[in-house]
Scaffold this motif. Structure first.
Motif, mmCIF file in Angstrom:
data_model
loop_
_atom_site.group_PDB
_atom_site.id
_atom_site.type_symbol
_atom_site.label_atom_id
_atom_site.label_comp_id
_atom_site.label_asym_id
_atom_site.label_seq_id
_atom_site.Cartn_x
_atom_site.Cartn_y
_atom_site.Cartn_z
ATOM 1 N N LEU A 40 -14.990 -24.097 -20.310
ATOM 2 C CA LEU A 40 -14.712 -24.499 -18.936
ATOM 3 C C LEU A 40 -14.221 -25.939 -18.943
ATOM 4 O O LEU A 40 -14.734 -26.772 -19.668
ATOM 5 C CB LEU A 40 -16.014 -24.399 -18.126
ATOM 6 N N ARG A 41 -13.233 -26.244 -18.151
ATOM 7 C CA ARG A 41 -12.706 -27.598 -18.101
ATOM 8 C C ARG A 41 -12.759 -28.126 -16.686
ATOM 9 O O ARG A 41 -12.879 -27.390 -15.727
ATOM 10 C CB ARG A 41 -11.245 -27.624 -18.582
ATOM 11 N N MET A 42 -12.604 -29.439 -16.564
ATOM 12 C CA MET A 42 -12.644 -30.049 -15.235
ATOM 13 C C MET A 42 -11.437 -29.607 -14.439
ATOM 14 O O MET A 42 -10.355 -29.386 -14.979
ATOM 15 C CB MET A 42 -12.640 -31.573 -15.383
ATOM 16 N N ASN A 43 -11.628 -29.516 -13.118
ATOM 17 C CA ASN A 43 -10.588 -29.104 -12.167
ATOM 18 C C ASN A 43 -10.170 -27.659 -12.305
ATOM 19 O O ASN A 43 -9.122 -27.265 -11.808
ATOM 20 C CB ASN A 43 -9.345 -29.997 -12.257
ATOM 21 N N ASP A 44 -11.013 -26.869 -12.966
ATOM 22 C CA ASP A 44 -10.760 -25.434 -12.968
ATOM 23 C C ASP A 44 -11.200 -24.870 -11.640
ATOM 24 O O ASP A 44 -12.188 -25.315 -11.061
ATOM 25 C CB ASP A 44 -11.597 -24.748 -14.066
ATOM 26 N N LYS A 45 -10.458 -23.846 -11.203
ATOM 27 C CA LYS A 45 -10.909 -23.192 -9.977
ATOM 28 C C LYS A 45 -11.553 -21.876 -10.368
ATOM 29 O O LYS A 45 -10.952 -21.047 -11.053
ATOM 30 C CB LYS A 45 -9.711 -22.929 -9.071
ATOM 31 N N ILE A 46 -12.786 -21.690 -9.919
ATOM 32 C CA ILE A 46 -13.487 -20.448 -10.266
ATOM 33 C C ILE A 46 -13.134 -19.405 -9.217
ATOM 34 O O ILE A 46 -13.394 -19.578 -8.029
ATOM 35 C CB ILE A 46 -15.003 -20.659 -10.283
ATOM 36 N N LEU A 47 -12.514 -18.289 -9.685
ATOM 37 C CA LEU A 47 -12.101 -17.279 -8.718
ATOM 38 C C LEU A 47 -13.206 -16.262 -8.495
ATOM 39 O O LEU A 47 -13.382 -15.742 -7.411
ATOM 40 C CB LEU A 47 -10.849 -16.561 -9.229
ATOM 41 N N GLN A 48 -13.919 -15.964 -9.575
ATOM 42 C CA GLN A 48 -14.898 -14.903 -9.474
ATOM 43 C C GLN A 48 -16.032 -15.195 -10.426
ATOM 44 O O GLN A 48 -15.836 -15.760 -11.498
ATOM 45 C CB GLN A 48 -14.233 -13.595 -9.885
ATOM 46 N N ASP A 104 -7.102 -26.565 -1.756
ATOM 47 C CA ASP A 104 -7.538 -25.485 -0.882
ATOM 48 C C ASP A 104 -9.058 -25.400 -0.894
ATOM 49 O O ASP A 104 -9.730 -26.251 -1.476
ATOM 50 C CB ASP A 104 -6.888 -24.150 -1.290
ATOM 51 N N ASN A 105 -9.584 -24.394 -0.228
ATOM 52 C CA ASN A 105 -11.021 -24.307 -0.034
ATOM 53 C C ASN A 105 -11.739 -23.491 -1.094
ATOM 54 O O ASN A 105 -12.767 -22.901 -0.841
ATOM 55 C CB ASN A 105 -11.315 -23.711 1.345
ATOM 56 N N GLY A 106 -11.197 -23.447 -2.255
ATOM 57 C CA GLY A 106 -11.879 -22.689 -3.295
ATOM 58 C C GLY A 106 -12.951 -23.514 -3.988
ATOM 59 O O GLY A 106 -13.131 -24.698 -3.710
ATOM 60 N N ILE A 107 -13.650 -22.874 -4.909
ATOM 61 C CA ILE A 107 -14.715 -23.555 -5.667
ATOM 62 C C ILE A 107 -14.091 -24.148 -6.920
ATOM 63 O O ILE A 107 -13.514 -23.427 -7.749
ATOM 64 C CB ILE A 107 -15.815 -22.560 -6.060
ATOM 65 N N TYR A 108 -14.211 -25.454 -7.086
ATOM 66 C CA TYR A 108 -13.615 -26.141 -8.222
ATOM 67 C C TYR A 108 -14.694 -26.735 -9.098
ATOM 68 O O TYR A 108 -15.766 -27.127 -8.619
ATOM 69 C CB TYR A 108 -12.679 -27.265 -7.759
ATOM 70 N N VAL A 109 -14.370 -26.835 -10.377
ATOM 71 C CA VAL A 109 -15.295 -27.504 -11.299
ATOM 72 C C VAL A 109 -14.951 -28.980 -11.278
ATOM 73 O O VAL A 109 -13.827 -29.373 -11.623
ATOM 74 C CB VAL A 109 -15.137 -26.938 -12.725
#
Lengths: 501, 121
Positions: free
Chosen positions: B77-85, B58-63
């Protein structure tokens, strides 16, 4: 004030004589390039042209220049060059033959010619033949131009030939007269052979000086034609100003578009009134009204303007507009007429078929008759096109028919036929320019036989047309080597959608 | 699953991992002092998630990358985490550039992060 070295020959007879004498000396062969006996169409910087006469509107310039003075100047240089060349070639032959013919009284033992001597004779013949061949190849050609000042390099070469031949003759004479008893034939042949060698080297030097020296480009020549502003640029080597002018004229006749004096002012539109009154700025001329003493509403054409300078400013604005719209309209009409011309030409050409291709009842015609047959169907669009481009004086019906006949006999397409009228270049295309002699006057601040330098400006004039030429140096190029490691040619995929924080 | 298939702008309810990240001060290549977090983000509503090499959904912000021994790694923080806020800013509905701006704004980041396999089953 610039020294105007124009082509008027009559009043420079003294100079001519001097010039002619200097120019007399000439290079080693009978085939010096400027030999005049095989002349064909020439351009000359100093002679009259029929075309000129009509443009100048009646000056007697043209006729007067084609008189004996000009012919003298044109041919004398080449003829003396040729004479000197022949003399130079004949000298070794004479040197070798004179003893044989007993003009130089030698005993018969002296005249014996052993093997080496014969070898030398053969070498002599071969070298002479090569010399003659080389000179013929490079130098035997019609004079391209008659120039106002001496042709310095050519004079130098001629001088060299003369001096060489003369010195050898002198030594030969002295030896033969003084030491008749101790001579032997081999020495004479060796002597003649060395003269031929010397002449060959002079020939080599002549080729270098006259042909090769000017070949690598050193300067940039920028030409602007005056009445219509067409310009071109060329690289040019190191030559004198007058020769540069001749070189430039060659380029001019083969590359510049035809100058059409009638196209100076665009053909006026039929409905000028619309544009003239469409300008929103109308103006009074206060001064004129003051002169008239009363404010006449009939004269007034609009809004009052305070100063006359602002009126001129507004007038200029509207004249820019006018020019733009006029040109736009003209282009449009031109394109329309051109389209009509091309279509009607194509249609006309479809009526004609080759005899073999079209069996059946047909009257065979030769190309000229065929041309006459199909010309009427495209005469009208052609005439209208010529009228709008103001080319009618250049093309007579006869010349058009001839051109059409040639196109038909060579199976050219309609577009190829029409090209002659659509493409107005180069200047040599204009049949009226194809006269054997063209006169141009050369104007320059600097002596014409000097070489061209950075910043030299000279001008060529013929009637209305003037070509202003400016020389500038070509830059020195600094080429540096840049080494790129093949290993550094690796790539990594970098997505722009990622950012490092 | 709707966490990772979120349509930007719609309401969503999910579990998230709170991560506090203290940035470190380093000198960049020109010698100026910057705060460095040590991770890379990708995505945003102006990006096309279908073209992402990590196949985000989806269009969220990912690490997309977490550097070793960086403040981000230390914070969890890990790879492929999605930052919600991030610091109160909603990163599920912002452009890439905006997300970068928000992250770079403060020296301490209080983030809410969604992780596949952890915050949802």
């Amino acid at each position: 004030s610039p020294m105007q070295t124009s082509a008027v020959l009559g009043d420079r007879s003294n100079n001519q004589h001097q010039e002619v004498i200097e120019v007399q000396i000439l290079p080693q062969d009978d085939g010096w390039g400027d030999n005049a006996t095989a002349l064909t169409g020439n351009t000359s910087v100093a002679s009259g042209s029929m075309d000129d006469v009509s443009r100048l509107g009646g000056g007697d310039g043209g006729r007067g220049h084609l008189g004996w003075n000009f012919k003298c100047q044109r041919y004398l240089g080449s003829i003396t060059a040729a004479v000197l060349a022949v003399l130079a070639v004949m000298t070794p032959v004479a040197m070798v033959l004179l003893p044989r013919m007993q003009i130089v009284p030698l005993r018969s033992e002296q005249l014996r010619c052993p093997a080496e001597c014969e070898g030398l004779l053969i070498t002599l013949t071969v070298k002479l033949v090569l010399l003659v061949l080389g000179s013929w190849a490079v130098f035997w050609r019609p004079t391209r131009a008659t120039m106002p000042r001496i042709f310095f390099l050519r004079t130098l070469v001629l001088l060299l030939v003369f001096v060489t031949t003369f010195a050898y003759c002198l030594f030969y004479g002295v030896r033969v007269v003084e030491q008749q008893d101790q001579l032997d034939y081999k020495a004479i042949v060796t002597f003649a052979l060395s003269l031929v060698d010397a002449l060959l080297f002079v020939h080599y030097a002549a080729v270098l000086l006259l042909e090769i020296r000017q070949m690598p480009p050193r300067y940039y020549l920028h030409v602007i034609r005056s009445p219509d502003g067409i310009s071109r640029g060329y690289p040019i080597g190191a030559i004198s100003i007058q020769r540069a002018a001749v070189w430039l004229l060659d380029k001019y006749y083969t590359e510049f578009p035809i100058y059409n004096p009638f196209l100076e002012r665009l053909p006026p539109r039929r409905s000028r009134s619309k544009l003239a009154h469409s300008s929103s700025f109308k103006f009074y001329d206060l001064d004129a009204q003051n002169n008239h003493g009363s404010l006449n509403p009939g004269n007034a054409r609009g809004v009052l303007s305070t100063t006359s300078s602002s009126t001129t400013a507004r007038r200029n604005n509207s004249s820019h507009n006018e020019r733009f719209y006029e040109e736009h309209e003209y282009e449009r009409r031109l394109k329309k007429r051109r389209a009509r011309l091309v279509t009607s030409a194509e249609e006309a050409f479809t009526h004609i078929r080759r005899l073999q291709a079209e069996p059946g009842p047909a009257v065979p015609m030769d190309p000229y008759e065929a041309a006459q047959a199909i010309f009427p169907s495209m005469a009208r669009p052609l005439q209208k096109y010529l009228r709008i481009t103001r080319q009618q004086p250049r093309h007579t019906v006869e010349s058009i028919l001839q051109h059409l006949a040639i196109c038909l006999s060579h199976d050219l397409s309609a577009r190829a036929f029409v090209e002659k009228f659509l493409a107005a270049s180069p200047v040599m295309q204009n049949d009226k320019e194809k006269c054997p002699i063209q006169t141009w006057s050369l104007v320059c601040d600097v002596l014409l036989s000097r070489g061209i330098e950075d910043g030299t400006v000279f001008q060529l004039r013929q009637g209305d047309v003037s070509l202003l030429c400016r020389i500038s140096n070509l830059p020195h190029f600094n080429i540096t080597e840049e080494i790129i490691e093949p290993k550094s040619n690796k790539f990594v995929l970098r997505l722009s959608s990622e950012t490092s924080v | 699953m709707s966490t990772f298939f979120h349509q930007a702008g719609t309401a969503m309810e999910c579990l998230s991992i709170p991560i506090t990240l203290h940035k470190e001060s380093v000198l960049d290549h020109e010698g100026r002092e910057v705060h460095r977090c040590g991770f890379k983000i990708g995505g945003g509503i102006d990006q096309d998630f279908r073209k992402s090499p990590q196949n985000y959904s989806d269009n969220g912000i990912y690490v997309t990358e977490v550097q070793e021994n960086s403040p981000a790694a230390k914070a969890g923080l890990r790879m492929n985490d999605k930052i919600l806020q991030c610091n109160g800013y909603d990163l599920t509905m912002c452009t890439h550039k905006k997300a970068v701006d928000y992250i770079k704004k403060y020296p301490v980041l209080n983030m809410l992060v969604a992780r596949k396999g952890v915050t949802h089953s």
